[in-house]
Design a protein around this motif. Structure first.
Motif, PDB file in Angstrom:
ATOM      1  N   HIS A   1       0.844  -1.199   0.000  1.00 23.50           N
ATOM      2  CA  HIS A   1       0.000   0.000   0.000  1.00 23.50           C
ATOM      3  C   HIS A   1       0.875   1.243   0.000  1.00 23.50           C
ATOM      4  CE1 HIS A   1      -3.978  -1.711   0.873  1.00 23.50           C
ATOM      5  NE2 HIS A   1      -3.247  -2.712   1.345  1.00 23.50           N
TER       6      HIS A   1
ATOM      7  N   ASN B   1      -2.221   0.387  -4.466  1.00 28.98           N
ATOM      8  CA  ASN B   1      -2.596  -0.753  -3.635  1.00 28.98           C
ATOM      9  C   ASN B   1      -2.446  -1.986  -4.513  1.00 28.98           C
ATOM     10  OD1 ASN B   1      -3.839  -2.693  -2.113  1.00 28.98           O
ATOM     11  ND2 ASN B   1      -5.913  -1.871  -2.426  1.00 28.98           N
TER      12      ASN B   1
ATOM     13  N   LYS C   1       7.111   0.511  -7.919  1.00 31.34           N
ATOM     14  CA  LYS C   1       6.844   1.945  -7.895  1.00 31.34           C
ATOM     15  C   LYS C   1       5.348   2.134  -7.682  1.00 31.34           C
ATOM     16  CE  LYS C   1       6.687   4.215 -11.877  1.00 31.34           C
ATOM     17  NZ  LYS C   1       7.134   4.769 -13.158  1.00 31.34           N
TER      18      LYS C   1
ATOM     19  N   THR D   1       3.001   3.675  -9.108  1.00 30.42           N
ATOM     20  CA  THR D   1       2.033   3.800 -10.195  1.00 30.42           C
ATOM     21  C   THR D   1       2.014   2.595 -11.114  1.00 30.42           C
ATOM     22  OG1 THR D   1       3.682   5.041 -11.411  1.00 30.42           O
ATOM     23  CG2 THR D   1       1.994   6.299 -10.268  1.00 30.42           C
ATOM     24  N   ASN D   2       2.657   1.533 -10.714  1.00 33.07           N
ATOM     25  CA  ASN D   2       2.683   0.354 -11.572  1.00 33.07           C
ATOM     26  C   ASN D   2       2.171  -0.845 -10.795  1.00 33.07           C
ATOM     27  OD1 ASN D   2       3.123  -0.400 -14.133  1.00 33.07           O
ATOM     28  ND2 ASN D   2       5.303  -0.807 -13.911  1.00 33.07           N
ATOM     29  N   PRO D   3       1.156  -1.502 -11.295  1.00 30.91           N
ATOM     30  CA  PRO D   3       0.609  -2.620 -10.530  1.00 30.91           C
ATOM     31  C   PRO D   3       1.503  -3.859 -10.544  1.00 30.91           C
ATOM     32  CG  PRO D   3      -0.577  -2.357 -12.574  1.00 30.91           C
ATOM     33  CD  PRO D   3       0.366  -1.227 -12.484  1.00 30.91           C
ATOM     34  N   LYS D   4       2.442  -3.877 -11.460  1.00 26.71           N
ATOM     35  CA  LYS D   4       3.355  -5.030 -11.510  1.00 26.71           C
ATOM     36  C   LYS D   4       4.749  -4.542 -11.114  1.00 26.71           C
ATOM     37  CE  LYS D   4       0.857  -8.411 -13.330  1.00 26.71           C
ATOM     38  NZ  LYS D   4       0.049  -8.825 -12.231  1.00 26.71           N
ATOM     39  N   PRO D   5       5.542  -5.452 -10.594  1.00 26.38           N
ATOM     40  CA  PRO D   5       6.893  -5.010 -10.208  1.00 26.38           C
ATOM     41  C   PRO D   5       7.701  -4.574 -11.433  1.00 26.38           C
ATOM     42  CG  PRO D   5       6.681  -7.377 -10.036  1.00 26.38           C
ATOM     43  CD  PRO D   5       5.312  -6.851 -10.264  1.00 26.38           C
ATOM     44  N   LEU D   6       8.507  -3.538 -11.239  1.00 23.97           N
ATOM     45  CA  LEU D   6       9.364  -3.070 -12.333  1.00 23.97           C
ATOM     46  C   LEU D   6      10.404  -4.126 -12.653  1.00 23.97           C
ATOM     47  CD1 LEU D   6      10.031   0.579 -11.257  1.00 23.97           C
ATOM     48  CD2 LEU D   6       8.531  -0.214 -13.052  1.00 23.97           C
ATOM     49  N   VAL D   7      10.976  -4.664 -11.575  1.00 21.03           N
ATOM     50  CA  VAL D   7      12.033  -5.654 -11.758  1.00 21.03           C
ATOM     51  C   VAL D   7      11.762  -6.809 -10.805  1.00 21.03           C
ATOM     52  CG1 VAL D   7      14.498  -6.079 -11.608  1.00 21.03           C
ATOM     53  CG2 VAL D   7      13.680  -3.847 -12.317  1.00 21.03           C
TER      54      VAL D   7
END
Lengths: 884, 532
Positions: free
Chosen positions: B221, B233, B266, B268-274
């Protein structure tokens, strides 16, 4: 005659030096002379020649022989000429092959003879050839003599005075004629040098010059000449322009341009302006005398103690001043109190009286004073004009619109009266125009209505009833038209409308009956005024009920607004209308019948009651839903809690290995057991929790067993999601499917190729990914749409390469990241110019074109810059560490 | 053995020095230049070239000035332990260090034994002035570390899993049994953040004013504490974890999971960047270097790995075990294992970390958290029996910047700073892997699918065009009005059809239904019934 001799002598002299040409010329001349005498009469006026008056003005003799003359002469002495100049072809006029040379000069007809005015030609001839042809001109000479005599008699001067003038003219013209002929050759000029040193050499050179033929070149064509001229101009202007080049280059390359810098207003401060001020008016002079009083100045310049002495005021003065102030204050106070008192008076009668008084006074003033009257008239007129312009009182205000929208009848008494008042005001303000236009005829009509309304007599009532009857009839007639298109054309709408109509029709009929009966009643009333109020009251109630008719006409509009509404709403609307009717009736009725109001209200209350009941049922329903929901939630909670416990246990299983301090989880699970409150259940996340299956549980228990495989799988999944795998080609349904042809042949090559292509594309895309060579890393290629605004779409203008741009923005230029010394330079705008300053055109100055542009700019720059603040630098230094 | 602690040596600020030390300043100036300038030779536009060259010159001057300012105004250097002869720095005990240091520094190490309220966690403010202590059993206390005053102490009578300061010492967030709560310094409960669920770990991103929590269900969150808005979230889908760290360079949140994976998030991204597979077992600890390039991970597989997170590659791998880790401002790495604390140091700058110091608590104390105190040479240790702190020479940044974090801040300054930081608040979307990419040209999109609106507009246009076509007048009844109308209609229809064919959206293949068959874990596969 003497002159003539002189001329010939000269020519003879020329003959001595000049080559053969001149000699010929003289010959022709002499020849011509003899010839001329004979031909004079007819040849005189031919060929182009200056008007005689011009010639006289120039004092020119007729030295240049006319072309035609020349031609003739040449013809005659042809044998003497080596070169014969032919007559210009144009003049021969052979077969009119040439365009005629237009002769714009006015030519006199041949037989025309001017007798009165002695032409100058004649005069010349007189002087030239006196001896030859004198008799022809005899009468002319006489005339001149006559003229002279006349002059003599008029002026009283001797005749010589006039004759002399003529002679003078002649001699002058003779000398000038020599020049005009252009016959002076270089030899003539050489003559006087004869015998002087260098003469022979000069003569030799002259000879040489004359031997070589000197042909004068024809001038260049104009195009060529212009070309050359342009060339020269170009070179020149180029030189002029290149002079500016370094200057322009410097300005172009300068990071900042300072424009309009060197302005000198002369006066910079208010002080300097004030110092130059000189008193002009009387008052100013007095002020200046007071300010510049030497005594005061002196006191100022010293310690100022004397100022106190100078400031002395007498006790009386002060007392007077105080008294005056006190009086004023008390007056003010009293006035204020009075105003307050008046303002506080609530009595309407008082105010009314006050108002009346004021009006009376005003009217009296109007009567008394024509000026005031005029002013008032102007004011009134202005108001009227304003009204006409703005229509302020014509229900155009927001308030009025809102009231109208809500229905005029739904308003209480106050608003209605207010609106009526407004309308009246509007009428008042615009009345004058009407009266002017229609000569108060309209006034009468408008008054009519008001009279009708205001009278309220029985006749008025009957009239009203009649009107109402008419209207209902009309409405009934109108009703029959049904909308054919739109939402109302829909069958159910039609049905509902029809129902409405029918109801309305019935009501209208009823109303009509009522009208009639009431009309009859009224007539009866008129006959015998005793009638029970109760009945009439009922009547009115029903009559009021008939009003839906008028509404029914409006109803379609309402429907238009919300077309998706069903029958229920229509009914509701009807109900509303009923309520409205009831209300209106209540408002209208009471004056007539008190009972009626009660019945109306009852009806309304019934309606309200219905609505309330409905609302009540609704709310209870909702409540029940809510209750049931909560109940359900409560019921459903317990299992979920159990599940949670289980999951927590499972988690514990997972984490027990890694969590050495096991207390945490134990306590957690403990607390979870306690969590049987209403709160958690309302939490949405816990709601969608599902009981994990046995497989899942096993999975969880053995999580982290084969991490690498799992990861690879996950990566594959991600890759497939972001770069989806092309679908495998399958057998096409359709032709050849059942005959096994397709199966034999296989899938068409186009499809397989396409598939291959897509596959290759995907491979390439995968290769391009950042994580393509990182086995254990997945880097999401998803684009964050929210962050997109932080990037540029395209490169900004002057840049062509991304690298250059990115490297140019790598340095932050804000005060947080740079020492204070360099912030100014980093953030200076491209052009610095004070507002309102005139920018002068660029001025030429010598610059070293190879010098750096900054160097030349530096002094100016420094001049402008203030000394950097010591404190600031300190701050900057502190900020420096921020960057690290 | 020498303990060297260099103190303030004010140098004469002399213009004469300037000339001499230009070469010395160069590396520093280079740091302030932030990379090389653009290659101007390639540029064709002369004007741009001129402008850029002028700019570069200004940058150079600015960097030089900054370097000078740093040299003059930040004279203090960090100290370190230096071994002589056969001595080893990790053999030096705290007692010996204490004998050597000045009085003020000697007051800094302490042991606080709080037996009852069980394993303690703690947090420092950004300036390192205040410490917030949270005992598992609901004990919360705030301590002024300079005066060693207890500012507030209270009991929440609930499990406390983590504590974290917000932007200053006025507020702090506590991860309690069910929800995170925000208290002020007087212990008054300000907020209860119910949306977060039962949090396991909290982090605060001070530049963005985001409070980040990971809850029991593995949900992440993000909540903006200045506006109260929930920014993000997301469910991680990777199970429960309490390993969460912030990368101080780019404010990216990293989570260590049971599957040996580290995910970076981050808001604003629902999936992990890395997603990185770092270890073969669950991850126990994470730490980020302050420069943002280095990450240390510790797994249950007895490995400690150093990662270059620009390239996502392992730099070093050590076989050791750590329960918690932390990087100091100067790059020391503290690791805790059981009751042992180790401090590693990178002496050369080649990421070759070696043992620097050792410290062992009383046996049986389980260390839960180690954390360096900012701007001080102090390491705080939270363990099962209370809180301790030890001296670690050379760990903290010696020169604090009062514009960034001022330990000696007055009330007024604090207020001023609060307002400033609120004004300078960064938006959550500015968090990205490489924040220096902000303002650059965005990478070309793979496929720019026109939006519905655009497509409609285009369709309209084509239809209009088709409608505006005029027909020749034909004879023999072929240009009757009816025929004309028909023709027109046909043309419009054709245009529409061809448009649709042209813009037929390539339907993505539907997401494959997840295969229901559950593959058994590797260790259980041998028991699976073999299919015939």
């Amino acid at each position: 005659m003497a002159e003539k001799k002189q001329k010939t002598a000269k020519r003879e002299r020329m003959k001595a030096y000049a080559p053969s040409k001149t000699l010929k010329f003289t010959k022709s001349k002499t020849n011509k002379k003899s010839k001329k005498a004979a031909k004079d009469g007819r040849k005189r006026k031919s060929g182009p020649h200056l008007p005689s008056s011009f010639l006289r003005e120039f004092g020119l003799q007729k030295l240049i022989p006319s072309s035609s003359d020349k031609g003739e002469v040449e013809e005659e002495i042809e044998d003497l000429y080596e070169y014969e100049e032919a007559l210009p072809e144009e003049e021969t006029k052979k077969n009119r092959r040439f365009d005629p040379v237009e002769n714009y000069e006015y030519e006199l007809p041949d037989d025309f003879e001017d007798e009165n005015v002695p032409s100058d030609d004649d005069e010349h001839e007189l002087s030239d050839e006196d001896d030859g042809v004198a008799d022809g001109e005899g009468d002319v000479a006489d005339a001149s003599e006559k003229h002279v005599r006349m002059l003599q008699s008029i002026t009283g001067l001797p005749a010589e005075a006039f004759k002399d003038k003529k002679k003078k003219d002649v001699t002058l013209s003779g000398v000038q004629g020599d020049f005009g002929g252009g016959q002076i050759s270089i030899n003539d000029l050489l003559d006087p040098l004869h015998g002087k040193a260098g003469y022979s050499m000069l003569r030799k050179r002259l000879h040489q010059l004359e031997k070589t033929p000197m042909a004068v070149q024809a001038p260049l064509p104009k195009v060529e000449r212009d070309k050359l001229e342009r060339k020269v101009t170009y070179v020149q202007s180029k030189k002029e322009m290149t002079k500016w080049e370094p200057l322009v280059k410097r300005n172009r390359e300068a990071p900042t341009l300072y424009l309009g810098e060197d302005i000198d207003l002369g006066m910079h401060t208010v002080g300097t302006i004030a110092a130059e001020h000189k008193p002009r008016t009387e008052f100013e002079r007095k002020m200046a005398a007071l300010i510049g009083d030497p005594v005061v100045m002196e006191a100022h310049s010293k310690d100022g103690a004397r100022l106190l002495e100078l400031n002395k005021v007498s006790i009386e003065d002060v007392r007077d001043h105080q008294n005056r102030l006190a009086k004023m204050r008390s007056l003010l106070f009293r006035h204020e109190m009075k105003a307050k008192h008046i303002k506080n008076i609530k009595s309407k009668t008082y105010h009314r009286i006050l108002k009346k008084e004021r009006q009376k006074r005003a009217s009296a003033e109007i009567d008394m004073d024509p000026e005031v009257a005029k002013e008032l008239a102007i004011k009134q007129e202005f108001k009227r004009a304003e009204e006409r312009m703005t229509l302020k009182h014509k229900n155009s205000s927001k308030w009025a619109k809102r009231i109208l929208k809500r229905g005029f009848k739904a308003q209480d008494d106050g608003t209605r009266t207010a609106i009526a008042e407004q309308l009246q005001q509007h009428a008042l303000l615009t009345r004058k125009i009407n009266s002017m236009n229609e000569n108060s005829s309209s006034d009468e009509t408008s008054d009519d209505d008001s009279n009708e309304l205001s009278h309220g007599s029985d006749s008025g009532v009957s009239k009203l009833l009649n009107k109402a009857k008419d209207k209902t009839m009309k409405v009934m007639e109108e009703e029959d038209e049904m909308p054919k298109t739109g939402v109302f054309a829909l069958p159910f709408m039609e049905r509902s409308l029809k129902k409405q109509r029918e109801a309305a029709h019935e009501e209208a009929c009823l109303a009509l009956q009522e009208y009639e009966s009431s009309l009859g009643k009224l007539e009866g009333d008129e006959a015998g005024p005793s009638s029970p109020g109760k009945r009439s009251g009922r009547r009115v109630f029903v009559g009021a009920k008939s009003r839906p008719m008028t509404f029914s006409t409006e109803e379609p509009e309402n429907h238009d607004d919300n077309d998706s509404e069903g029958e229920v709403e229509v009914r509701e609307e009807e109900n509303e209308h009923k309520v409205e009717n009831g209300l209106s009736e209540v408002q209208i009725g009471p004056a007539l019948v008190p009972d009626d109001a009660e019945t109306g209200q009852e009806a309304i209350f019934k309606d309200f009651g219905d609505i309330a009941k409905k609302a009540g049922s609704n709310t209870t329903y909702e409540v029940s839903i809510f209750a049931s929901d909560t109940w359900r939630k409560m019921g459903g909670k317990n299992p979920s809690d159990n599940i949670k416990e289980k999951s927590a246990v499972a988690d514990n299983l997972v984490l027990s290995s890694q969590n050495s301090a096991g207390q945490d989880d134990n306590s957690d699970s403990d607390s979870d057991l306690e969590m049987v409150d209403g709160f958690l259940s309302s939490h949405p996340k816990s709601d969608d929790y599902k009981l994990p299956s046995q497989d899942e549980l096993i999975h969880r228990a053995f999580a982290g067993d084969d991490v690498v495989m799992e990861f690879e799988k996950e990566k594959m999944d991600v890759l497939n999601e972001e770069n989806p795998e092309p679908e495998k080609p399958v057998l096409l349904p359709g032709w050849g499917q059942w005959t096994h042809i397709q199966q034999k042949k296989g899938i068409p090559s186009i499809i397989t190729e396409e598939h291959e292509k897509a596959k290759r594309k995907r491979e390439e895309a995968l290769k391009k990914r950042k994580d393509s060579h990182l086995k254990n890393v997945i880097i999401s290629e998803k684009i964050d749409k929210k962050a997109e605004k932080l990037h540029l779409k395209n490169l900004p203008f002057p840049y062509t390469s991304k690298e250059a741009y990115e490297q140019s923005i790598r340095m932050p230029i804000g005060p947080d990241y740079n020492p204070a010394i360099s912030i100014g330079a980093l953030n200076r705008p491209a052009v610095i110019k004070r507002a309102g300053v005139i920018i002068n055109p660029i001025k030429y100055e010598d610059i070293d074109p190879y010098g750096k542009s900054e160097d030349s700019k530096e002094p100016k720059h420094k001049r402008q810059k203030k000394k950097p603040n010591a404190k600031k630098t300190q701050f900057a230094a502190r900020k420096v560490s921020k960057k690290s | 053995m020498v303990v060297r602690r260099e103190n303030m040596e004010t140098e004469n600020i002399n213009i004469g020095i300037k000339q001499e030390n230009l070469e010395e300043l160069d590396p520093k100036a280079k740091k302030y230049l932030r990379g090389d300038g653009a290659n101007l030779e390639v540029l064709r536009d002369k004007r741009l070239k001129g402008q850029l060259s002028v700019k570069e010159k200004l940058y150079g001057q600015s960097a030089k000035a900054a370097a000078m300012a740093e040299k003059w105004l930040l004279p203090t250097e960090h100290g370190y332990l230096e071994a002589e002869g056969l001595e080893k720095t990790w053999r030096i005990k705290q007692e010996t260090i204490l004998q050597e240091v000045d009085i003020i520094s000697s007051r800094k190490p302490f042991d606080m034994v709080l037996k009852d309220l069980g394993p303690y966690r703690f947090d420092y403010t950004l300036s390192g002035r205040y410490m917030l202590v949270g005992g598992r059993k609901g004990h919360l206390a705030m301590i002024d570390m300079i005066t060693m005053d207890l500012i507030k102490e209270f009991q929440v009578r609930e499990t406390v899993r983590d504590v974290v300061f917000l932007h200053n010492e006025q507020f702090f967030a506590v991860a309690q049994k069910r929800y995170p709560y925000i208290y002020n310094r007087h212990g008054t409960e300000i907020h209860c953040l119910k949306e977060h669920g039962a949090p396991l770990k909290l982090q605060f991103l001070d530049k963005q004013f985001l409070l980040v929590s990971i809850n029991k269900f593995g949900q992440l969150h993000y909540q903006d504490v200045s506006t109260g808005e929930i920014v993000g979230n997301y469910r991680t889908g990777l199970g429960r974890t309490d390993v969460m760290e912030t990368n101080p360079y780019n404010a990216i949140i990293s989570l260590g999971h049971a599957g040996g994976k580290v995910t970076m998030w981050k808001p604003t991204n629902p999936k992990p960047l890395v997603t990185m597979l770092c270890h073969h077992g669950p991850i126990t600890a994470l730490a980020f270097h302050y420069n943002g390039h280095l990450m240390a991970t510790a797994g249950i597989d007895r490995k400690i790995k150093l990662w270059d997170i620009r390239k996502f590659q392992v730099l070093r791998s050590y076989s050791s075990y750590a329960q918690s880790m932390d990087f100091s401002q100067k790059g020391l790495l503290a690791l805790s294992n059981g009751s042992q604390v180790q401090i590693w140091r990178d002496p050369v700058g080649s990421h070759d970390y070696g043992r620097y110091m050792n410290h062992s608590m009383v046996k049986g104390y389980q260390i839960g958290k180690v954390c360096f105190r900012p701007y001080e040479d102090v390491l705080g240790i939270g363990h099962s029996m209370g809180i301790s702190s030890i001296l670690v020479p050379g760990s903290g940044e010696p020169n604090f910047d009062s514009w960034v974090a001022n330990p000696y801040e007055t009330k007024k300054q604090r207020r001023e700073k609060e307002v400033h930081s609120l004004l300078d608040k960064l938006q959550p979307e500015t968090i990205m892997l490489d924040p220096s990419k902000i303002g650059t040209v965005r990478p070309p999109r793979k496929k720019v699918r026109p939006s519905k609106k655009e497509v409609e507009a285009e369709l309209d246009e084509t239809v209009q065009k088709a409608k505006s076509v005029t027909f020749k007048n034909k004879t023999k009844g072929r240009s009757k009005p009816s025929k004309k109308a028909k023709k027109k209609e046909e043309v419009v229809l054709n245009a529409k059809r061809s448009f649709r064919e042209l813009h037929q959206v390539e339907e993505r293949p539907l997401k494959k239904q997840k295969v229901d068959e559950v593959e058994l874990p590797k260790s259980l596969q041998r028991f699976a019934r073999k299919k015939l």
